[in-house]
Design a protein around this motif. Structure first.
Motif, PDB file in Angstrom:
ATOM      1  N   VAL A 151      60.322 -47.224  70.588  1.00  0.00           N
ATOM      2  CA  VAL A 151      59.332 -47.547  71.624  1.00  0.00           C
ATOM      3  C   VAL A 151      59.114 -49.061  71.684  1.00  0.00           C
ATOM      4  N   ILE A 152      59.001 -49.677  70.519  1.00  0.00           N
ATOM      5  CA  ILE A 152      58.811 -51.134  70.476  1.00  0.00           C
ATOM      6  C   ILE A 152      60.010 -51.843  71.090  1.00  0.00           C
ATOM      7  N   ARG A 153      61.215 -51.395  70.740  1.00  0.00           N
ATOM      8  CA  ARG A 153      62.421 -52.009  71.314  1.00  0.00           C
ATOM      9  C   ARG A 153      62.437 -51.850  72.837  1.00  0.00           C
ATOM     10  N   ASN A 154      62.082 -50.661  73.331  1.00  0.00           N
ATOM     11  CA  ASN A 154      62.056 -50.443  74.775  1.00  0.00           C
ATOM     12  C   ASN A 154      61.025 -51.330  75.458  1.00  0.00           C
ATOM     13  N   MET A 155      59.874 -51.517  74.811  1.00  0.00           N
ATOM     14  CA  MET A 155      58.854 -52.404  75.383  1.00  0.00           C
ATOM     15  C   MET A 155      59.365 -53.835  75.469  1.00  0.00           C
ATOM     16  N   ILE A 156      60.068 -54.271  74.431  1.00  0.00           N
ATOM     17  CA  ILE A 156      60.599 -55.639  74.410  1.00  0.00           C
ATOM     18  C   ILE A 156      61.668 -55.795  75.485  1.00  0.00           C
ATOM     19  N   GLU A 157      62.592 -54.829  75.541  1.00  0.00           N
ATOM     20  CA  GLU A 157      63.698 -54.926  76.492  1.00  0.00           C
ATOM     21  C   GLU A 157      63.227 -54.816  77.940  1.00  0.00           C
ATOM     22  N   SER A 158      62.132 -54.092  78.176  1.00  0.00           N
ATOM     23  CA  SER A 158      61.635 -53.949  79.543  1.00  0.00           C
ATOM     24  C   SER A 158      60.710 -55.095  79.939  1.00  0.00           C
ATOM     25  N   GLY A 159      60.403 -55.968  78.974  1.00  0.00           N
ATOM     26  CA  GLY A 159      59.572 -57.123  79.281  1.00  0.00           C
ATOM     27  C   GLY A 159      58.086 -56.820  79.353  1.00  0.00           C
ATOM     28  N   THR A 160      57.648 -55.702  78.790  1.00  0.00           N
ATOM     29  CA  THR A 160      56.225 -55.364  78.843  1.00  0.00           C
ATOM     30  C   THR A 160      55.429 -55.966  77.688  1.00  0.00           C
ATOM     31  N   VAL A 161      56.100 -56.678  76.794  1.00  0.00           N
ATOM     32  CA  VAL A 161      55.420 -57.357  75.690  1.00  0.00           C
ATOM     33  C   VAL A 161      55.271 -58.825  76.081  1.00  0.00           C
ATOM     34  N   PRO A 162      54.050 -59.355  76.008  1.00  0.00           N
ATOM     35  CA  PRO A 162      53.871 -60.768  76.384  1.00  0.00           C
ATOM     36  C   PRO A 162      54.570 -61.696  75.393  1.00  0.00           C
ATOM     37  N   ASN A 163      54.988 -62.831  75.886  1.00  0.00           N
ATOM     38  CA  ASN A 163      55.694 -63.814  75.057  1.00  0.00           C
ATOM     39  C   ASN A 163      54.863 -64.249  73.861  1.00  0.00           C
ATOM     40  N   THR A 164      53.557 -64.298  74.027  1.00  0.00           N
ATOM     41  CA  THR A 164      52.690 -64.742  72.936  1.00  0.00           C
ATOM     42  C   THR A 164      52.677 -63.749  71.779  1.00  0.00           C
ATOM     43  N   LEU A 165      53.006 -62.494  72.041  1.00  0.00           N
ATOM     44  CA  LEU A 165      53.002 -61.470  71.009  1.00  0.00           C
ATOM     45  C   LEU A 165      54.344 -61.375  70.282  1.00  0.00           C
ATOM     46  N   GLU A 166      55.409 -61.881  70.890  1.00  0.00           N
ATOM     47  CA  GLU A 166      56.746 -61.735  70.307  1.00  0.00           C
ATOM     48  C   GLU A 166      56.903 -62.348  68.913  1.00  0.00           C
ATOM     49  N   PRO A 167      56.333 -63.534  68.633  1.00  0.00           N
ATOM     50  CA  PRO A 167      56.476 -64.051  67.259  1.00  0.00           C
ATOM     51  C   PRO A 167      55.828 -63.130  66.211  1.00  0.00           C
ATOM     52  N   THR A 168      54.704 -62.537  66.559  1.00  0.00           N
ATOM     53  CA  THR A 168      54.040 -61.615  65.639  1.00  0.00           C
ATOM     54  C   THR A 168      54.867 -60.350  65.468  1.00  0.00           C
ATOM     55  N   LEU A 169      55.413 -59.844  66.564  1.00  0.00           N
ATOM     56  CA  LEU A 169      56.285 -58.674  66.493  1.00  0.00           C
ATOM     57  C   LEU A 169      57.500 -58.968  65.608  1.00  0.00           C
ATOM     58  N   GLU A 170      58.052 -60.139  65.781  1.00  0.00           N
ATOM     59  CA  GLU A 170      59.238 -60.506  65.003  1.00  0.00           C
ATOM     60  C   GLU A 170      58.912 -60.551  63.509  1.00  0.00           C
ATOM     61  N   ARG A 171      57.785 -61.165  63.141  1.00  0.00           N
ATOM     62  CA  ARG A 171      57.407 -61.225  61.718  1.00  0.00           C
ATOM     63  C   ARG A 171      57.165 -59.827  61.157  1.00  0.00           C
ATOM     64  N   ALA A 172      56.474 -58.993  61.919  1.00  0.00           N
ATOM     65  CA  ALA A 172      56.194 -57.628  61.449  1.00  0.00           C
ATOM     66  C   ALA A 172      57.484 -56.827  61.316  1.00  0.00           C
ATOM     67  N   LEU A 173      58.388 -56.968  62.265  1.00  0.00           N
ATOM     68  CA  LEU A 173      59.663 -56.255  62.190  1.00  0.00           C
ATOM     69  C   LEU A 173      60.502 -56.739  61.008  1.00  0.00           C
ATOM     70  N   LYS A 174      60.448 -58.027  60.693  1.00  0.00           N
ATOM     71  CA  LYS A 174      61.180 -58.532  59.523  1.00  0.00           C
ATOM     72  C   LYS A 174      60.616 -57.928  58.249  1.00  0.00           C
ATOM     73  N   LEU A 175      59.318 -57.783  58.193  1.00  0.00           N
ATOM     74  CA  LEU A 175      58.672 -57.149  57.044  1.00  0.00           C
ATOM     75  C   LEU A 175      59.149 -55.706  56.898  1.00  0.00           C
ATOM     76  N   VAL A 176      59.167 -54.986  58.004  1.00  0.00           N
ATOM     77  CA  VAL A 176      59.611 -53.592  58.001  1.00  0.00           C
ATOM     78  C   VAL A 176      61.103 -53.516  57.681  1.00  0.00           C
ATOM     79  N   ARG A 177      61.892 -54.424  58.241  1.00  0.00           N
ATOM     80  CA  ARG A 177      63.338 -54.409  58.010  1.00  0.00           C
ATOM     81  C   ARG A 177      63.661 -54.522  56.526  1.00  0.00           C
ATOM     82  N   HIS A 178      62.917 -55.340  55.808  1.00  0.00           N
ATOM     83  CA  HIS A 178      63.149 -55.497  54.366  1.00  0.00           C
ATOM     84  C   HIS A 178      62.995 -54.154  53.641  1.00  0.00           C
ATOM     85  N   ASP A 179      61.914 -53.444  53.929  1.00  0.00           N
ATOM     86  CA  ASP A 179      61.689 -52.154  53.264  1.00  0.00           C
ATOM     87  C   ASP A 179      62.712 -51.110  53.686  1.00  0.00           C
TER      88      ASP A 179
END
Length: 154
Positions: free
Chosen positions: A58-86
């Motif tokens: 769902v998050i990927r679809n939101m990003i690809e469809s452009g429904t996530v504001p640019n200001t939120l993308e850095p936070t999404l990226e940090r959170a996804l990196k945290l999840v990716r590690h686990d």
């Protein structure tokens, strides 16, 4: 022009992270589902892994469809990196277990066989990384909710 390119690059980076996480999750799910006679807590773990996969999708679809504001993308990226590690650790542990199980002649994967090859400590480690990934995704969902709720109030 550079701002537009950096925004596009950031979106691609975040979407790429989501794809990597989903791929790793699918590998872990595939391995876990191949175990026969798994106890209820492992069955619940499999269900949680499926839910995590759905959330990441769902998050990927939101990003690809452009429904996530640019200001939120850095936070999404940090959170996804945290999840990716686990999730990457989960994937490595399940691959290690898969190799150990395949190295023996018997290909039937029962829970008893998994326990005999993998220590309880490693099984607990798998579960703790899943819990940590879930906490990271909870943070991620919180970020998205903070964006979505004000949009509906306008």
């Amino acid at each position: 022009m550079t701002d537009i390119l950096s925004v596009v690059a950031s979106g691609i980076s975040v979407a790429s992270l989501a794809i990597q996480i989903a791929d790793s999750l699918n590998k872990v799910i595939s391995f876990c589902e191949s175990i026969r006679e798994a106890p209820a807590d492992v069955q619940q773990l499999i269900l949680q892994l499926h839910i995590l996969t759905n959330i990441v999708s769902v998050i990927r679809n939101m990003i690809e469809s452009g429904t996530v504001p640019n200001t939120l993308e850095p936070t999404l990226e940090r959170a996804l990196k945290l999840v990716r590690h686990d999730i990457a650790t989960l994937s490595i542990l399940s691959s290690e277990l898969d190799r150990k199980l395949k190295s023996e002649r018997r290909l039937v994967r029962t829970w008893a066989r998994v326990q005999s090859v993998f220590s309880e400590k490693k099984i607990s480690l798998l579960k703790s990384h899943l819990e940590s990934a879930k906490r990271g995704l909870n943070l991620l969902q919180g970020c998205i909710i903070m964006f979505v709720i004000p949009m509906h109030l306008i």
